[in-house]
Design an enzyme around this catalytic site. Structure first.
Site, mmCIF file in Angstrom:
data_model
loop_
_atom_site.group_PDB
_atom_site.id
_atom_site.type_symbol
_atom_site.label_atom_id
_atom_site.label_comp_id
_atom_site.label_asym_id
_atom_site.label_seq_id
_atom_site.Cartn_x
_atom_site.Cartn_y
_atom_site.Cartn_z
ATOM 1 N N LEU A 51 -5.557 -20.384 5.249
ATOM 2 C CA LEU A 51 -4.628 -20.559 6.596
ATOM 3 C C LEU A 51 -4.524 -21.910 7.189
ATOM 4 O O LEU A 51 -5.623 -22.525 7.550
ATOM 5 C CB LEU A 51 -5.511 -19.524 7.494
ATOM 6 N N SER A 52 -3.457 -22.305 7.437
ATOM 7 C CA SER A 52 -3.216 -23.657 7.873
ATOM 8 C C SER A 52 -3.873 -23.692 9.444
ATOM 9 O O SER A 52 -3.962 -22.617 10.024
ATOM 10 C CB SER A 52 -1.661 -23.964 8.069
ATOM 11 N N ALA A 53 -3.901 -24.669 9.973
ATOM 12 C CA ALA A 53 -4.347 -25.010 11.600
ATOM 13 C C ALA A 53 -3.234 -24.320 12.237
ATOM 14 O O ALA A 53 -2.292 -24.510 12.067
ATOM 15 C CB ALA A 53 -4.705 -26.397 11.600
ATOM 16 N N ALA A 187 -1.885 -26.054 4.476
ATOM 17 C CA ALA A 187 -2.628 -25.653 3.091
ATOM 18 C C ALA A 187 -1.581 -25.501 2.045
ATOM 19 O O ALA A 187 -0.406 -25.084 2.403
ATOM 20 C CB ALA A 187 -3.106 -24.061 3.632
#
Length: 200
Positions: A51-53, A187
């Site tokens: 999961l991206s920031a 990601a």
């Protein structure tokens, strides 16, 4: 998260800030990663996916300006976090996922998910006002661009010579323009490798 990560990055669209303050990120990450759900970097979802920031999603949606009532496709929706944020903003969302395990998790969290190859989009419910490609990719396939409405917006993280840059585009008639905003550590999303030129 809102005050420490989003606002300093210029994420200030009120419906978006409210949605990201409301949707619980810890529900969408792997069990062992729940204590890390709100850190400013990628976090494991499971199935080898990340999961991206928060700021990555925040900056993309801040530029895309989702409006309640619009239709959106989230490509590579994973466990459903980005789709849940859009739904909290009143957007009608279809999530597209290639992992049956992640798709099942997203459904348990109330996300409308279909399964199929990510690089084909989901033509059955097109056109969409918004398309979010939820991860870092090397190129945007024409098949996905064609699923945008006229004046529809698309957001993605594009990998160019090893550097990942956030980009937002808009369709105008048969044309599609894209502008990059900032470098980011998004990601990687499987299935979007750029076709390699043939060399003798």
């Amino acid at each position: 998260m809102v005050d420490a990560q989003l606002r300093p990055e210029g994420v200030n669209f009120p419906p978006l800030v409210e949605a990201m303050a409301t949707v619980k990120r810890e529900d969408f990450v792997a069990e062992e990663a729940r204590p890390l759900a709100y850190i400013d970097r990628t976090v494991a979802m499971g199935e080898g996916r990340l999961l991206s920031a928060p700021a990555v999603l925040g900056k993309l949606l801040n530029e895309m300006i989702p409006i309640a009532g619009e239709r959106a496709l989230v490509v590579g929706c994973g466990s459903g976090y980005s789709a849940a944020v859009l739904e909290a903003m009143g957007v009608r969302v279809t999530g597209l996922e290639s992992s049956a395990v992640l798709a099942a998790r997203a459904r348990k969290l109330g996300i409308d998910v279909v399964e199929g190859p990510l690089d084909e989009g989901w033509k059955a419910k097109a056109p969409y006002h918004l398309i979010l490609i939820d991860g870092a990719i090397e190129h945007i396939p024409d098949a996905i661009i064609e699923q945008l409405t006229d004046h529809g917006r698309m957001g993605a993280a594009l990998i160019d010579r090893g550097v990942c840059r956030l980009a937002v585009g808009r369709r105008a008639g048969k044309g599609f323009g894209l502008h990059t905003m900032a470098d980011a550590g998004a990601a990687a999303l499987p299935g979007f490798a750029k076709p390699r030129p043939f060399i003798f």
